[in-house]
Design a protein around this motif. Sequence first.
Motif, short mmCIF file in Angstrom:
data_model
loop_
_atom_site.label_atom_id
_atom_site.label_comp_id
_atom_site.label_asym_id
_atom_site.label_seq_id
_atom_site.Cartn_x
_atom_site.Cartn_y
_atom_site.Cartn_z
N GLY A 1 -6.56 -1.91 13.25
CA GLY A 1 -5.67 -1.37 12.22
C GLY A 1 -4.86 -2.45 11.54
O GLY A 1 -4.72 -2.47 10.32
N ALA B 1 -6.95 -4.45 9.14
CA ALA B 1 -7.30 -3.73 7.92
C ALA B 1 -6.08 -3.36 7.10
O ALA B 1 -6.20 -2.89 5.98
CB ALA B 1 -8.10 -2.48 8.27
N GLY B 2 -4.87 -3.53 7.67
CA GLY B 2 -3.65 -3.26 6.90
C GLY B 2 -3.15 -1.83 7.02
O GLY B 2 -2.52 -1.30 6.11
N ASP B 3 -3.42 -1.18 8.15
CA ASP B 3 -2.93 0.18 8.36
C ASP B 3 -1.40 0.16 8.34
O ASP B 3 -0.76 -0.53 9.14
CB ASP B 3 -3.43 0.69 9.72
CG ASP B 3 -3.09 2.17 9.94
OD1 ASP B 3 -2.11 2.64 9.35
OD2 ASP B 3 -3.82 2.81 10.69
N PRO B 4 -0.79 0.89 7.40
CA PRO B 4 0.67 0.82 7.24
C PRO B 4 1.47 1.35 8.43
O PRO B 4 2.68 1.16 8.48
CB PRO B 4 0.94 1.68 5.99
CG PRO B 4 -0.26 2.55 5.84
CD PRO B 4 -1.41 1.79 6.43
N ARG B 5 0.79 2.00 9.39
CA ARG B 5 1.54 2.48 10.56
C ARG B 5 2.03 1.32 11.42
O ARG B 5 2.98 1.46 12.17
CB ARG B 5 0.66 3.40 11.41
CG ARG B 5 0.46 4.77 10.81
CD ARG B 5 -0.30 5.66 11.76
NE ARG B 5 -1.62 5.10 12.05
CZ ARG B 5 -2.51 5.69 12.85
NH1 ARG B 5 -2.22 6.83 13.43
NH2 ARG B 5 -3.69 5.15 13.07
N PRO C 1 -4.26 -3.24 1.62
CA PRO C 1 -5.49 -2.80 2.28
C PRO C 1 -6.70 -2.86 1.36
O PRO C 1 -7.78 -3.26 1.79
CB PRO C 1 -5.19 -1.34 2.67
CG PRO C 1 -3.71 -1.25 2.74
CD PRO C 1 -3.18 -2.24 1.74
N PHE D 1 -13.80 3.52 10.93
CA PHE D 1 -12.69 4.19 11.61
C PHE D 1 -13.15 4.91 12.88
O PHE D 1 -14.23 5.50 12.91
CB PHE D 1 -12.05 5.24 10.68
CG PHE D 1 -11.14 4.66 9.64
CD1 PHE D 1 -11.58 3.67 8.78
CD2 PHE D 1 -9.83 5.12 9.51
CE1 PHE D 1 -10.74 3.14 7.82
CE2 PHE D 1 -8.98 4.60 8.55
CZ PHE D 1 -9.44 3.60 7.70
#
Lengths: 462, 492, 255
Positions: free
Chosen positions: C49, C52-56, C76, C88
């Motif tokens: 994550g 890939a730049g998952d904002p969470r 992302p 995913f």
Amino acid sequence: MSKYAQVFGQYLDLCRQVEGRRAAAPLIARLNKAGAEALGRIAGKYRPDPMAVPQTRPDSLFAPDYGVNLMRVDLPVDAAAAFRCGVPNLNSYVGIVANDAFHPTHSLQSLPEGLTVCSLSAVPEHLVEKVINILIHIVDNSVETGDPTEALNALLLSDGILIHAAAGVKVDKAVQIVNISNPATPMLAPRRVVVIAEDDAGLKVLLCDHSQAPTVEHLSVECVSVDAAKGSSIEIYDIEEGQPTSRRAWRLNARQADSSRLSVATAFLQGGISGNGFHVECTGDHTQTSLSGLAICACGQVVDNSVTLVHKGLHGTSRQNFKSALYDDARGGFGGKIVVAPGAMFTDAAQSNKNLIIGDDARMSTAPQLEIYCDEVKCSHGATTGSLDDRAMFYMQSRGIPAEEARRMLTQSFMSDVVDSISFEVLRQRMHVLVEKRLSGAAASCDTCATACGSQPLNTEL
Amino acid sequence: MNDTTPQVPATPSESEQVISQATSGEYKYGFTSDIDTDIIPAGLSEEVVRLISRKKGEPEWLLDFRLKAFRYWLTLTPPDWAHLDIPPIDFQSISYFAAPKSKTAPKSLEEVDPALIDTFNRLGIPIEEQKALSGMAVDAVMDSVSVKTTHKERLAELGIIFCSFSEAVREYPDLVRKYLGKVVSYRDNFYAALNSAVFSDGSFVYIPKGVRCPMELSTYFRINASGTGQFERTLIVADDDAYVSYLEGCTAPMRDENQLHAAIVEIIVEERAEVKYSTVQNWYAGDAQGRGGVYNFVTKRGLCRGDYSKLSWTQVETGSAITWKYPSCILAGEGSVGEFYSVAVTNNRQQADTGTKMIHTGSNTRSTIVSKGISAGCSQNSYRGLVKVAKDATGVRNYTSCDSLLLSDTCGAHTFPVIDVANPTAVVEHEATTSKISEQQIFYCNQRGIPTEEAVALIVNGYAREVMNKLPMEFAVEAQKLLAITLENSVG
Amino acid sequence: MSDELLKVTDLHAGIEGKEILRGINLTIRPGEVHAIMGPNGSGKSTLSGVLAGDPRFTVTSGQAVFHGVDLLSLSPEDRSHEGLFLSFQYPVEIPGVTMVNFMRAAVNAKRKYLNEPPLSANEFLKMMRQKRAIVELDNKLASRSVNEGFSGGEKKRNEIFQMAVLEPRLSILDETDSGLDIDALRIVAGGVNKLRTGQNATIVITHYQRLLDYIKPDVVHILYKGRIVYTGGPELALELEEKGYDWIKEQVDNN
């Protein structure tokens, strides 16, 4: 005198000043009189609906000092040049309403047998009593609900349109009424469309609201009066593409007899402040009703949809689906009331209201209501308000789709079921395009907002 | 002391019998007790407000509070926005203070009027310490005055204050003054103003920092005297990391007249603290023709002031001729949680307009609303709710589910939620359905040998289970039986 | 060094203030397949994550350089354009958005990023047909909404199909084997293997050895408590399969 009595009383005063001097057909004169009486009774007891978005309430919309063309001064309008409606090539029967005056087009000269489209001042003799009865019933009823809009419209109306299908006549082509506002000074335009389908008749009506007055505030007071007789089918589509200066008080009042079908779909694509009310009474058995609305609002736009749907007959079915997407500092409101009267057994009523808040300063107020006085019923409502699904946003971004576009695609898909429910195929396809274009414009709206407010991508195309 | 012959206190099994007998018939709590009562003449004026304050020996600041409220009340008219048909109430025909007579406050059980003990025993409420085996501390309020609070000493060891409101005013004036009217201002509404002017007694709870209250705290309210109203006030404060579960029950005698009950409950929840407030409301509902019954106009509200605090309301509303109440949460602390679980049953001519308000002003606050309305007879049952998300509150979540069950073709079931969202990061969901018990369900039960009435109770209890499960055990059993009793003869 | 595709240095990251990655170091060269294994909760999905730049997730310190580009500074979508692909673990359902529209938007956004003209409808559909064959994806799926109503196997095949379309330089397969039966697993792995070249690389994140029978790793890492605690060859995966994770946990926890 209360603040509200003053707001509405100014119009009564205005009409009193010209009493006896308004040149109107007998039908309209009777309606004016009924409107005056009803408004007199409502004005004193008016209390604003606490659920409605304040700007869209009648006491706000009618407060400014608008001019009303009561004396029928001829205002020049180049209707043909002005007509740039977003839904062309429908092959429809077209009538144009310039501000508050009806202008038939060529297409209305050769109507099929049994279809009447005419000015309310030229209603065929055998229909006059029927029309006036329907209208007076609606105006009288509005005294009960306390909403002054129908009465104000009846009081101020100088012209209007009748669309009538005789028994058994099914009209495939749509009747399209294009409303154009282009006043030079702040003006109130009363408009009314009466839609009557006799037993087993079928009608499609498309109402398009346009404005060419981006600098002058103007209020259109539009009433759509619908009477669906036994076994008839009526579809009404309403598309609003106004200006930031547009103000709209829109009311649909419908009565449905046995086995009639009514479908109403509205779309707010552009405009300023729009307050829309739906009042549908299903008095007959086995009625079917579908009401839907979509609103895409940005920079200061305000849209409120308020529905009262009353089931009085047996086996009535109704579906409501209202959606809005709010950008920037837009405000949305939804009030939906389903009333199931005592004895209205086997009613099946469902209502859904979903809203996307995209702008940081946007706000949505929702009040879905059920009032049920009968046990043999199936009723439900659902309402959601929220942002775009951030998992879906990230998934799309991780596939390389820029945030802006991902947002647009998701918003469009959010709206798609409302558009898909339009059974009129040409219009459905057109609406998909209009929504997509509007969303492309809305996304970049406030930064570039001068006067046309994001509407440019739409209008230059057409 | 009056001349009532002392009676042998009921044994626990007898108390149980009271409850079990309750399943067999009509309103069982409708007896009156022959207790000598000090009632002031009917009517409401500044003089009466001063008299109440004087009778209670209150400090000047509290009298000021009452007078301010009274003067404000004079400027108001009763609210008329609810879906209720409320006959005009003559506020001058009500007596605003009624107290069981005794010379001084009872110091121990022996000093309490035996007729009072009998009254509460007949209600199945254990105010005798030795019989409070259920591990419940009880404050019993008869008419306007707190009669007896149990388990006080044990609670005191933990620093927990649980006493009558009057006692709190005397013993802990600073605490009361600090919190009184902070969540429900006397300006809040007509009935809140009235209560603030004339409130008689109620309960006061303070749970100190870090203390988990080891037992359920409970107040039983009883209107006994005729021609009186009851105006109690409850104030609960849970300090940081504290926990308390609080129960409230109420009954009233059967009388042809309507009696007014206008109460206030204020709750303050500090950081990481948790308060559970459960109500089983069983005021007299009036008879089948709609004669008599209690008008129950109550303002209940909690402030989740501390971060990660939690307030949970559970209510089972079966009584009252008219109910007007909206237990609410102001979720101000970051990450605070509000819950509202409600079952409201109406039968005959009862009217209920009840629901909640969840005001989200803090970020990452969450709320859950589960409302189950059951209407029978000619009753009207409405859910009214507000979910509000303030502009600066980010990450708010709300889920509302609101179901109505109709048991007759002459009753009404209504839903009036309002959702107002001003922040784009909020997710607010509302669902509502309306249904009736299907003939197939009843038939299935009948075929298996279950009589219709029992089948209805069974199905209704199943329908309400999600809420009933939130009640403490002792209450859940009672509440289930109440549901069954309320709905007797409701399906023809 | 020019032959490094991805170089992660002392990466720390977490969620809601809780640190999960506590100093990840990882270097991947073109043509390589790296497996990252580890017990539940070790931070495997956090790592994918974060890349890939998952904002969470929030990166608190450290670096990730992707063929010379500072990965962590990109949005992302730009990471995707630069050639990073994440399959995913739980592909997201997007009601109302058809697969065709979704993929066209993705492909043309990347072409725009690379200053290439958008594909015509014909060219695009032709490419979709070709790529679909790689994972034996049903033609009908194209007209359905993204992942909506897809079976578990269809969702994972759809992920590999998207990978084929976007031709990434580095693919991260996050628990791609979870929820797959053996046939679906073979098809998915077959798709991945067909897409391998000497220029691209793959990170396979998995809990079990099973997938590695089909996608042969060059390097196997063990992630535990937010750190890579062990790195070895393919034989390490077999050893884990046999002995479980406990011996690793013991070694780490006792030090």
